[in-house]
Design a protein around this motif. Sequence first.
Motif, PDB file in Angstrom:
ATOM      1  N   PHE A 130       0.810  -1.202   0.000  1.00  0.00           N
ATOM      2  CA  PHE A 130       0.000   0.000   0.000  1.00  0.00           C
ATOM      3  C   PHE A 130       0.853   1.265   0.000  1.00  0.00           C
ATOM      4  O   PHE A 130       0.363   2.339  -0.334  1.00  0.00           O
ATOM      5  CB  PHE A 130      -0.933  -0.007   1.217  1.00  0.00           C
ATOM      6  N   SER A 131       2.148   1.149   0.383  1.00  0.00           N
ATOM      7  CA  SER A 131       2.994   2.338   0.430  1.00  0.00           C
ATOM      8  C   SER A 131       3.461   2.755  -0.959  1.00  0.00           C
ATOM      9  O   SER A 131       3.986   3.846  -1.127  1.00  0.00           O
ATOM     10  CB  SER A 131       4.206   2.072   1.329  1.00  0.00           C
ATOM     11  N   ARG A 132       3.289   1.912  -1.956  1.00  0.00           N
ATOM     12  CA  ARG A 132       3.732   2.231  -3.300  1.00  0.00           C
ATOM     13  C   ARG A 132       2.748   3.194  -3.938  1.00  0.00           C
ATOM     14  O   ARG A 132       1.534   2.995  -3.887  1.00  0.00           O
ATOM     15  CB  ARG A 132       3.853   0.962  -4.145  1.00  0.00           C
ATOM     16  N   SER A 133       3.275   4.227  -4.572  1.00  0.00           N
ATOM     17  CA  SER A 133       2.404   5.204  -5.215  1.00  0.00           C
ATOM     18  C   SER A 133       1.737   4.588  -6.434  1.00  0.00           C
ATOM     19  O   SER A 133       2.160   3.542  -6.952  1.00  0.00           O
ATOM     20  CB  SER A 133       3.216   6.424  -5.646  1.00  0.00           C
ATOM     21  N   LEU A 134       0.686   5.252  -6.917  1.00  0.00           N
ATOM     22  CA  LEU A 134      -0.008   4.748  -8.090  1.00  0.00           C
ATOM     23  C   LEU A 134       0.929   4.728  -9.295  1.00  0.00           C
ATOM     24  O   LEU A 134       0.909   3.777 -10.098  1.00  0.00           O
ATOM     25  CB  LEU A 134      -1.239   5.614  -8.380  1.00  0.00           C
ATOM     26  N   ALA A 135       1.768   5.748  -9.418  1.00  0.00           N
ATOM     27  CA  ALA A 135       2.723   5.762 -10.525  1.00  0.00           C
ATOM     28  C   ALA A 135       3.671   4.563 -10.449  1.00  0.00           C
ATOM     29  O   ALA A 135       4.001   3.950 -11.467  1.00  0.00           O
ATOM     30  CB  ALA A 135       3.518   7.066 -10.521  1.00  0.00           C
ATOM     31  N   GLU A 136       4.103   4.223  -9.236  1.00  0.00           N
ATOM     32  CA  GLU A 136       4.990   3.066  -9.073  1.00  0.00           C
ATOM     33  C   GLU A 136       4.269   1.774  -9.439  1.00  0.00           C
ATOM     34  O   GLU A 136       4.869   0.856 -10.012  1.00  0.00           O
ATOM     35  CB  GLU A 136       5.495   3.003  -7.638  1.00  0.00           C
ATOM     36  N   GLN A 137       2.987   1.706  -9.129  1.00  0.00           N
ATOM     37  CA  GLN A 137       2.220   0.508  -9.491  1.00  0.00           C
ATOM     38  C   GLN A 137       2.108   0.375 -11.013  1.00  0.00           C
ATOM     39  O   GLN A 137       2.186  -0.728 -11.554  1.00  0.00           O
ATOM     40  CB  GLN A 137       0.840   0.560  -8.852  1.00  0.00           C
ATOM     41  N   PHE A 138       1.925   1.488 -11.692  1.00  0.00           N
ATOM     42  CA  PHE A 138       1.941   1.472 -13.158  1.00  0.00           C
ATOM     43  C   PHE A 138       3.312   1.008 -13.660  1.00  0.00           C
ATOM     44  O   PHE A 138       3.410   0.108 -14.494  1.00  0.00           O
ATOM     45  CB  PHE A 138       1.663   2.871 -13.708  1.00  0.00           C
ATOM     46  N   ARG A 139       4.347   1.636 -13.148  1.00  0.00           N
ATOM     47  CA  ARG A 139       5.699   1.425 -13.672  1.00  0.00           C
ATOM     48  C   ARG A 139       6.197  -0.007 -13.426  1.00  0.00           C
ATOM     49  O   ARG A 139       6.921  -0.570 -14.249  1.00  0.00           O
ATOM     50  CB  ARG A 139       6.644   2.437 -13.027  1.00  0.00           C
ATOM     51  N   ASP A 140       5.801  -0.595 -12.314  1.00  0.00           N
ATOM     52  CA  ASP A 140       6.352  -1.889 -11.915  1.00  0.00           C
ATOM     53  C   ASP A 140       5.477  -3.077 -12.299  1.00  0.00           C
ATOM     54  O   ASP A 140       5.852  -4.227 -12.038  1.00  0.00           O
ATOM     55  CB  ASP A 140       6.566  -1.924 -10.392  1.00  0.00           C
ATOM     56  N   LYS A 186       4.995   2.336 -18.408  1.00  0.00           N
ATOM     57  CA  LYS A 186       6.129   3.194 -18.039  1.00  0.00           C
ATOM     58  C   LYS A 186       5.831   4.654 -18.414  1.00  0.00           C
ATOM     59  O   LYS A 186       6.063   5.575 -17.635  1.00  0.00           O
ATOM     60  CB  LYS A 186       7.406   2.729 -18.752  1.00  0.00           C
ATOM     61  N   ALA A 187       5.318   4.855 -19.634  1.00  0.00           N
ATOM     62  CA  ALA A 187       5.019   6.212 -20.091  1.00  0.00           C
ATOM     63  C   ALA A 187       3.868   6.820 -19.286  1.00  0.00           C
ATOM     64  O   ALA A 187       3.899   8.021 -18.938  1.00  0.00           O
ATOM     65  CB  ALA A 187       4.683   6.198 -21.581  1.00  0.00           C
ATOM     66  N   MET A 188       2.859   6.029 -18.975  1.00  0.00           N
ATOM     67  CA  MET A 188       1.733   6.528 -18.178  1.00  0.00           C
ATOM     68  C   MET A 188       2.185   6.914 -16.779  1.00  0.00           C
ATOM     69  O   MET A 188       1.703   7.900 -16.204  1.00  0.00           O
ATOM     70  CB  MET A 188       0.629   5.470 -18.105  1.00  0.00           C
ATOM     71  N   ALA A 189       3.109   6.136 -16.216  1.00  0.00           N
ATOM     72  CA  ALA A 189       3.628   6.457 -14.882  1.00  0.00           C
ATOM     73  C   ALA A 189       4.323   7.818 -14.888  1.00  0.00           C
ATOM     74  O   ALA A 189       4.110   8.655 -13.997  1.00  0.00           O
ATOM     75  CB  ALA A 189       4.585   5.363 -14.418  1.00  0.00           C
ATOM     76  N   ASP A 190       5.150   8.057 -15.898  1.00  0.00           N
ATOM     77  CA  ASP A 190       5.828   9.350 -16.007  1.00  0.00           C
ATOM     78  C   ASP A 190       4.818  10.479 -16.182  1.00  0.00           C
ATOM     79  O   ASP A 190       4.942  11.555 -15.574  1.00  0.00           O
ATOM     80  CB  ASP A 190       6.795   9.339 -17.193  1.00  0.00           C
ATOM     81  N   ASP A 191       3.810  10.227 -17.011  1.00  0.00           N
ATOM     82  CA  ASP A 191       2.780  11.232 -17.279  1.00  0.00           C
ATOM     83  C   ASP A 191       1.956  11.507 -16.029  1.00  0.00           C
ATOM     84  O   ASP A 191       1.569  12.657 -15.769  1.00  0.00           O
ATOM     85  CB  ASP A 191       1.890  10.750 -18.424  1.00  0.00           C
ATOM     86  N   LEU A 192       1.708  10.464 -15.268  1.00  0.00           N
ATOM     87  CA  LEU A 192       0.946  10.628 -14.030  1.00  0.00           C
ATOM     88  C   LEU A 192       1.710  11.521 -13.056  1.00  0.00           C
ATOM     89  O   LEU A 192       1.138  12.453 -12.459  1.00  0.00           O
ATOM     90  CB  LEU A 192       0.689   9.248 -13.427  1.00  0.00           C
ATOM     91  N   GLU A 193       3.014  11.270 -12.915  1.00  0.00           N
ATOM     92  CA  GLU A 193       3.831  12.073 -12.000  1.00  0.00           C
ATOM     93  C   GLU A 193       3.984  13.512 -12.484  1.00  0.00           C
ATOM     94  O   GLU A 193       4.143  14.438 -11.672  1.00  0.00           O
ATOM     95  CB  GLU A 193       5.205  11.426 -11.851  1.00  0.00           C
ATOM     96  N   ALA A 194       3.883  13.705 -13.806  1.00  0.00           N
ATOM     97  CA  ALA A 194       4.006  15.050 -14.367  1.00  0.00           C
ATOM     98  C   ALA A 194       2.689  15.813 -14.353  1.00  0.00           C
ATOM     99  O   ALA A 194       2.643  16.985 -14.757  1.00  0.00           O
ATOM    100  CB  ALA A 194       4.538  14.962 -15.799  1.00  0.00           C
ATOM    101  N   GLY A 195       1.614  15.159 -13.888  1.00  0.00           N
ATOM    102  CA  GLY A 195       0.309  15.822 -13.839  1.00  0.00           C
ATOM    103  C   GLY A 195      -0.376  15.901 -15.180  1.00  0.00           C
ATOM    104  O   GLY A 195      -1.233  16.773 -15.387  1.00  0.00           O
TER     105      GLY A 195
END
Length: 375
Positions: free
Chosen positions: A5-15, A29-38
Motif C-alpha cells: 500500500f505504500s507504493r504510489s499509483l505511478a509506481e504501481q503502473f511502472r512496476d 512506463k510512459a503513463m507512470a511518467d505522465d501521471l507524475e508530471a500531472g
Amino acid sequence: MAAEFSRSLAEQFRDHFTGEHHLYWHLTKAMADDLEAGGVTARICAGWEGADPGAVVQLRLLAGLFREVLRGDADDLVPFYPCLGGLADPVGAWPLVHTVMVRSEERLRESLAVAPQTNEPGRSAALLVGLTEAVRRSGIPRVRLLEPGASAGLNLLVDLFRFEGDGWSWGDPESPVLIDAIAAQGFSPVGFEIVSRRGCDLYPVDAASEEGALRLRSFVWPFQVGRHERLSGALAVARRESVVVDAAGGADWVREQLAGPADDDLLTVIWQSVTRQYWPAAEVAALDAVIEEARSRMPVARVTMESPGKAGGFDRVTDHSSGRPVIEVDGEVVAACDYHGPPIEFRLPLTSVCRPLTIANPSPPGPASVGCSHE
C-alpha cells in the motif's frame, strides 16, 4: 501488505510488467511518467490515487484504451495491437496513445469503474481433465454442470470445444474453438453428456451481447494472440448456444441449485477456476459446507483449478508466487496446469486418470455427447 500500500499509483503502473518489452510494458512506463508530471493520465486517474493495489487501476485504464481501439474510435493505434494484425514497434506507441487519451479523456475516466474480468476458454482443458476423472470415478456419464464465479460462462460450453494434446484429441473437429498444446500425453477423455449447464457470478457478463464481448476482449492483453483466437471462437459458440449465468454469490447460489432432488443417474459437477484467491475465506468455507452436505443426497463431484494456497491469500491480482495452479477432483490433486489452461502435467499415475470407463447402455453420440480419438 503495508509495503504494497505504500507504493504510489505511478509506481504501481511502472512496476506492473517486467521482462518482455511488449506494448503494455512501454505504455505503463510512459503513463507512470505522465501521471507524475500531472498530465492526462493524472487527470483520468484523479480520485484513484489511494485505491487498493488489488484494484489494478493500470489494467482498468489499459482495458479502457483497448475498448477505444476495438470500437473503432482509435484506428491510429491498431498497428500496435498484434491481436488485430498490428506489427508496429511498440516503442513508438506512446505519442499516439497520448493523443487518444486526451481525446477520450472522459470515457477513459469512466472506464476505471469497470473491474478486470476475463473468461479464459483455455481453462476448459482443466475442466475436461477433471470431468473425465469425476465421471470415471462415479461411473455416471450424464452430467449437470454448475460453475460459481463463471463470469460469462464460456467454460460451461466445454463439450462444444475441440481439444488437442500429445497423441490425443477430443471434441468436434469443426468447432471454432481449438484448445491445443495441452500436452498430457496418454490422456484418454471419457464420453459424457452435459444434460444441463448453469453458472453464477457477482457481475455476470453477457457473452452473446456486443458490449459483453467487448468487455471480455479488452481485458485480454493484445499481444497474447492465441488467447484472443480462443476467446473469439468461444464468443461465437456463446452466440449460438445460450448459457445462463445468474447474478449471485457462490455459496448461496450453489445451495439453491442443490436444494431439490436429483436423479441417481445424474452426476452434479461443481466446477470453479481461479476464484479462491478473490473470495473471502468465509465464502469459500460456506461453499465447501454446501457441497459436503449435498453428497449424502445425490451424486456430486467437485472439480477445481486453483492456485495452491489459502483463500484471499493474494495481495495483487497478478501475484502468482504460490506456483502453478492445480486441478483437483474432490480435494485430490490430479494435475497441474498454467493460469490460462495448457499445458497440463498429471500428478496422479496415468493408469488412474486415464483408465477407460465402461458404461452400460451409453448415450448415443450427439452434440452434447462426445468422445475421444487417439492419433
